[in-house]
Write a protein that holds these residues in place. Structure first.
Motif, PDB file in Angstrom:
ATOM      1  N   LEU A 115       8.494   4.017  -8.081  1.00 15.68           N
ATOM      2  CA  LEU A 115       7.552   4.033  -7.402  1.00 15.68           C
ATOM      3  C   LEU A 115       7.938   4.054  -6.108  1.00 15.68           C
ATOM      4  O   LEU A 115       7.906   4.634  -5.225  1.00 15.68           O
ATOM      5  N   ILE A 116       9.143   3.251  -5.114  1.00 14.50           N
ATOM      6  CA  ILE A 116       9.006   2.939  -4.139  1.00 14.50           C
ATOM      7  C   ILE A 116      10.186   3.992  -3.771  1.00 14.50           C
ATOM      8  O   ILE A 116       9.906   4.456  -2.616  1.00 14.50           O
ATOM      9  N   LEU A 117      10.773   4.036  -4.386  1.00 11.24           N
ATOM     10  CA  LEU A 117      11.969   5.004  -4.108  1.00 11.24           C
ATOM     11  C   LEU A 117      11.504   5.955  -4.698  1.00 11.24           C
ATOM     12  O   LEU A 117      11.693   7.078  -3.825  1.00 11.24           O
ATOM     13  N   ARG A 118      10.790   6.645  -5.563  1.00 14.74           N
ATOM     14  CA  ARG A 118       9.920   7.939  -5.341  1.00 14.74           C
ATOM     15  C   ARG A 118       8.993   8.364  -4.379  1.00 14.74           C
ATOM     16  O   ARG A 118       8.923   9.451  -3.662  1.00 14.74           O
ATOM     17  N   PHE A 119       8.192   7.516  -3.877  1.00 15.14           N
ATOM     18  CA  PHE A 119       7.055   7.276  -2.851  1.00 15.14           C
ATOM     19  C   PHE A 119       8.521   7.653  -1.468  1.00 15.14           C
ATOM     20  O   PHE A 119       8.321   8.640  -0.767  1.00 15.14           O
TER      21      PHE A 119
ATOM     22  N   THR B 235      20.240   0.657  -3.187  1.00 14.19           N
ATOM     23  CA  THR B 235      21.534  -0.644  -2.276  1.00 14.19           C
ATOM     24  C   THR B 235      21.266  -0.677  -1.436  1.00 14.19           C
ATOM     25  O   THR B 235      20.905  -1.834  -1.306  1.00 14.19           O
ATOM     26  N   ILE B 236      20.440  -0.467  -0.585  1.00 21.35           N
ATOM     27  CA  ILE B 236      20.033   0.268   1.231  1.00 21.35           C
ATOM     28  C   ILE B 236      18.640  -1.621   0.893  1.00 21.35           C
ATOM     29  O   ILE B 236      19.054  -2.161   1.630  1.00 21.35           O
ATOM     30  N   LEU B 237      17.680  -0.903   0.028  1.00 21.57           N
ATOM     31  CA  LEU B 237      16.506  -1.805   0.071  1.00 21.57           C
ATOM     32  C   LEU B 237      16.710  -2.842  -0.303  1.00 21.57           C
ATOM     33  O   LEU B 237      16.655  -5.048   0.247  1.00 21.57           O
TER      34      LEU B 237
ATOM     35  N   VAL C 236       6.648  -8.447   1.407  1.00 17.76           N
ATOM     36  CA  VAL C 236       5.642  -7.802   0.070  1.00 17.76           C
ATOM     37  C   VAL C 236       6.313  -6.936  -0.090  1.00 17.76           C
ATOM     38  O   VAL C 236       5.687  -6.711  -1.490  1.00 17.76           O
ATOM     39  N   TRP C 237       6.800  -5.840   0.216  1.00 16.11           N
ATOM     40  CA  TRP C 237       7.708  -5.884  -0.682  1.00 16.11           C
ATOM     41  C   TRP C 237       9.428  -5.667  -1.878  1.00 16.11           C
ATOM     42  O   TRP C 237       9.611  -5.945  -2.630  1.00 16.11           O
ATOM     43  N   ALA C 238      10.316  -7.604  -0.766  1.00 14.24           N
ATOM     44  CA  ALA C 238      10.972  -7.651  -0.997  1.00 14.24           C
ATOM     45  C   ALA C 238      10.385  -8.387  -2.425  1.00 14.24           C
ATOM     46  O   ALA C 238      10.909  -8.790  -3.680  1.00 14.24           O
ATOM     47  N   GLN C 239       9.312  -9.382  -2.419  1.00 12.87           N
ATOM     48  CA  GLN C 239       8.588 -10.180  -3.670  1.00 12.87           C
ATOM     49  C   GLN C 239       8.669  -8.761  -4.654  1.00 12.87           C
ATOM     50  O   GLN C 239       7.963  -9.407  -5.907  1.00 12.87           O
ATOM     51  N   VAL C 240       8.157  -7.755  -5.286  1.00 16.32           N
ATOM     52  CA  VAL C 240       8.108  -6.597  -5.896  1.00 16.32           C
ATOM     53  C   VAL C 240       8.986  -6.179  -6.402  1.00 16.32           C
ATOM     54  O   VAL C 240       9.431  -5.317  -6.912  1.00 16.32           O
ATOM     55  N   LEU C 241      10.202  -6.142  -5.467  1.00 12.66           N
ATOM     56  CA  LEU C 241      11.514  -5.315  -5.654  1.00 12.66           C
ATOM     57  C   LEU C 241      12.312  -5.079  -6.766  1.00 12.66           C
ATOM     58  O   LEU C 241      12.931  -4.029  -7.295  1.00 12.66           O
TER      59      LEU C 241
ATOM     60  N   LEU D 215       0.712  -0.920   0.074  1.00 14.36           N
ATOM     61  CA  LEU D 215      -0.324  -0.472  -0.142  1.00 14.36           C
ATOM     62  C   LEU D 215       0.915   1.505  -0.092  1.00 14.36           C
ATOM     63  O   LEU D 215       1.304   1.809   0.470  1.00 14.36           O
ATOM     64  N   LEU D 216       0.425   2.214  -0.669  1.00 14.65           N
ATOM     65  CA  LEU D 216       1.340   3.546  -0.923  1.00 14.65           C
ATOM     66  C   LEU D 216      -0.157   4.287  -1.161  1.00 14.65           C
ATOM     67  O   LEU D 216      -0.416   4.397  -1.255  1.00 14.65           O
ATOM     68  N   LEU D 217      -0.240   4.830   0.035  1.00  8.29           N
ATOM     69  CA  LEU D 217      -1.405   6.272   0.205  1.00  8.29           C
ATOM     70  C   LEU D 217      -0.891   7.134   0.491  1.00  8.29           C
ATOM     71  O   LEU D 217       0.283   8.011   0.944  1.00  8.29           O
TER      72      LEU D 217
END
Length: 629
Positions: free
Chosen positions: A537-541, A513-515, A524-529, A444-446
């Motif tokens: 999108l995650i980095l920009r969030f 690199t950190i992620l 949840v994040w590892a499965q889509v990274l 979820l990104l809210l």
């Protein structure tokens, strides 16, 4: 006799192709089961097109008008574009652009100065420009968009003068739409594309870690649903500014010459401009040369404009039904939230207007405060009522509860992996989905409940004029940052902007690199990274959250801050020194070179050393607080 046979055969082919076209036009816009219909109608139009090429001279002698040739080519371009909207395959978009551009260059719809004016032909010409505008907009040919916009405006003005008995109000609205859209889409002329560009969005420093990255399960991103419903939102046709930006963000940027920015007047796409009467050759294979075969296919996107709740859920169910077990689906929803507020302005007298307006503002503020203070806690027990409290409003004002999209409405679809982006003033209502899934956990990104603006009272107006601030950060982070600093299209200078892009890219590379090396990254994040689009999108969030945290005035549960669920690692949190230092470096680089020499000297003399706790108030930023400087 031979000419009559040729003409009758041509008319028969036209009628056959038009019948097939009507059937395809009435088909549902989504689903993979429609492809065989398109093969039939494409085949019919290819046969028609080849026939008119082979018998052009005889057809012209028997009365064939040039606009009729243009109409055939326009239908083919329309077919290609509709197939692109169904499949997101770039080759269909490029084919559509080729046909439309050839029609423009060969001036098929332009009437002879001595000819009789035909309202039917003029209507087809107007539709041609309107459709070509949408294709050029999505292809990102900005010079062509501006050129077509001026041509359409002039054509509408001419139509009003020459067809006085006809009302062209709808076409004036189309002109207003594209004008408003181009003004709101504040892309700088030298800025990078919104699409994923391997040269700009792939970071060599993290590639080794990416190659070695593994998780218990990895999902592929293949499908997305994008929907928007706001009052007075910026749009052109059925594409809003927010969905347009998200569409662009979820596509690959080809490396071919087709996307190089060149003036409209030059020879484009490699074919010779030919305005002769008998010219009707359009190279249908030309787009294949402009496509980049090295790129993977674009994720398929279902773009819904102002959908009803039932329509949205039906499309969502169809996509989920076709979704492979190893794939994740992205859902982007941008809409105003409820409980419903009475937005109808009542007539007020001079005495009561101030008191009434103040009471409305207080009531709204109280409701907003209640909405984010009464959020269900992630460590508490959730009742069934938590899933059906706040909602997204997908309907006109004064509608019934059937227009409400509740978090609980999405629970059945959590049997499949979902990557959910909610951009709304009730976005946090959807955090209850975390832990309520029926199969796979949801990412979820809210969005914040309220945008961070220079004038907080202009929330609705700013969103209507410029699109969502949260979506802007996810699709064009540096431009969104510049907008918050009050920088116009002329500021900063191109070289300053390029260096800012380098600073941001270096930060993204470090966070990536950190992620990838984190031992505490949630599954949840590892499965889509590993997916390029979702990782970006995650980095920009992370960047958006850090910037808005710097501007935050209050404590936890701030309505101006976005949230993600489950949490990302603490090392990339909004308060992380590593993340905050990157934001400060970027702000230092963009703001100080933009100040005049005297102001810059005064600023440094007054505020050095710059501290994150200080608030800068100079020049054009006299109403914008920048706490990270």
């Amino acid at each position: 006799m031979a000419e009559e046979d040729v003409s009758s055969n041509f008319r028969a082919l036209v009628e056959n192709a038009d019948r097939k076209f009507a059937r395809v036009r009435d088909l549902p816009a989504f689903g993979r089961a429609q492809s065989h219909y398109f093969h039939k109608v494409f085949k019919a139009y290819m046969k028609l097109w080849n026939y008119q090429q082979s018998h052009r001279s005889k057809l012209v002698e028997s009365g064939l008008n040039r606009w009729e040739i243009g109409e055939i080519a326009s239908r083919i371009g329309q077919l290609y574009f509709s197939q692109y909207m169904r499949t997101s395959e770039a080759r269909f978009l490029l084919e559509s652009y080729v046909f439309y551009e050839a029609i423009l260059k060969r001036r098929y719809f332009e009437e002879e100065s001595h000819g009789k004016r035909d309202l039917g032909a003029r209507s087809k010409e107007l539709r041609f420009y309107a459709r070509f505008l949408l294709v050029a907009l999505i292809v990102d040919r900005r010079e062509m968009v501006l050129h077509l916009g001026e041509k359409l405006r002039a054509l509408v003005d001419d139509s009003k003068s020459n067809f006085r008995e006809t009302n062209f109000k709808e076409w004036r609205l189309v002109v207003q739409e594209i004008t408003r859209f181009t003004k709101a889409d504040t892309n700088l002329t030298y800025v990078r594309p919104l699409r994923y560009c391997a040269m700009l969005d792939s970071y060599p420093a993290s590639q080794t870690y990416l190659a070695r990255f593994h998780a218990k399960k990895l999902f592929k991103f293949r499908d997305a649903l994008l929907a928007s419903y706001h009052r007075n939102e910026v749009k052109y046709a059925e594409v809003t500014l927010d969905t347009y930006r998200m569409m662009q963000c979820l596509e690959w940027e080809p490396s071919g010459s087709f996307y190089q920015k060149r003036p409209v007047e030059t020879k484009e796409n490699g074919f010779v401009v030919d305005h002769t009467l008998t010219s009707g050759i359009i190279d249908m294979k030309l787009a294949a040369d402009m496509a980049d075969p090295s790129l993977p296919p674009n994720p398929r996107k279902a773009v819904l404009y102002r959908p009803t709740v039932s329509h949205l859920l039906a499309v969502l169910a169809m996509i989920c039904d076709e979704l492979s077990p190893e794939c994740v689906m992205l859902i982007y929803l941008s809409a105003s939230g409820g409980p419903a507020r009475d937005n109808v302005t009542q007539p007020e007298n001079a005495v009561g207007s101030s008191r009434t307006s103040k009471s409305k503002l207080l009531a709204r503020a109280s409701q907003e405060q209640k909405s984010y203070k009464s959020e269900p806690q992630s460590n508490g027990h959730k009742s069934s009522g938590d899933y059906y409290n706040d909602y997204l409003w997908l309907g006109p004002r004064g509608g019934s509860g059937s227009n409400n999209l509740y978090p609980g409405d999405l629970i059945p679809f959590t049997r499949k992996p979902l990557f959910l982006i909610i951009d709304s003033d009730t976005s946090r209502a959807f955090k209850v989905l975390n832990g309520a899934e029926r199969g796979e956990p949801v990412a979820l990104l809210l969005s914040p409940l309220k945008p961070s603006l220079e004038n907080p009272s202009a929330d609705d107006t700013a969103a209507a004029l410029n699109g969502s601030q949260f979506t802007f950060f996810l699709t064009a982070p540096l431009q969104a940052f510049c907008q918050m600093l009050g920088l116009s299209n002329s500021d900063p200078e191109p070289e300053v902007y390029d260096e800012a892009e380098s600073i941001l890219s270096a930060s993204f590379s470090e966070w990536e690199t950190i992620l990838l090396t984190s031992k505490v990254l949630n599954l949840v994040w590892a499965q889509v990274l590993p997916d390029q689009f979702l990782r970006r999108l995650i980095l920009r969030f992370i960047f958006c959250r850090s910037v808005l945290t710097s501007l935050s005035r209050t404590e936890d549960h701030d309505p101006y801050l976005p949230q993600c669920h489950p949490d990302l690692p603490e090392s990339v949190s909004a308060g992380s020194k590593l993340v905050q230092s990157a934001v400060q470096r970027l702000a230092d680089h963009l703001v100080l070179p933009s100040l005049s020499t005297s102001t810059r000297h005064k600023t440094r003399e007054t505020y050095e050393p710059l501290s994150p706790s200080l608030w800068l108030e100079v020049g054009r930023w006299n109403r914008l607080y920048v706490p990270f400087l």
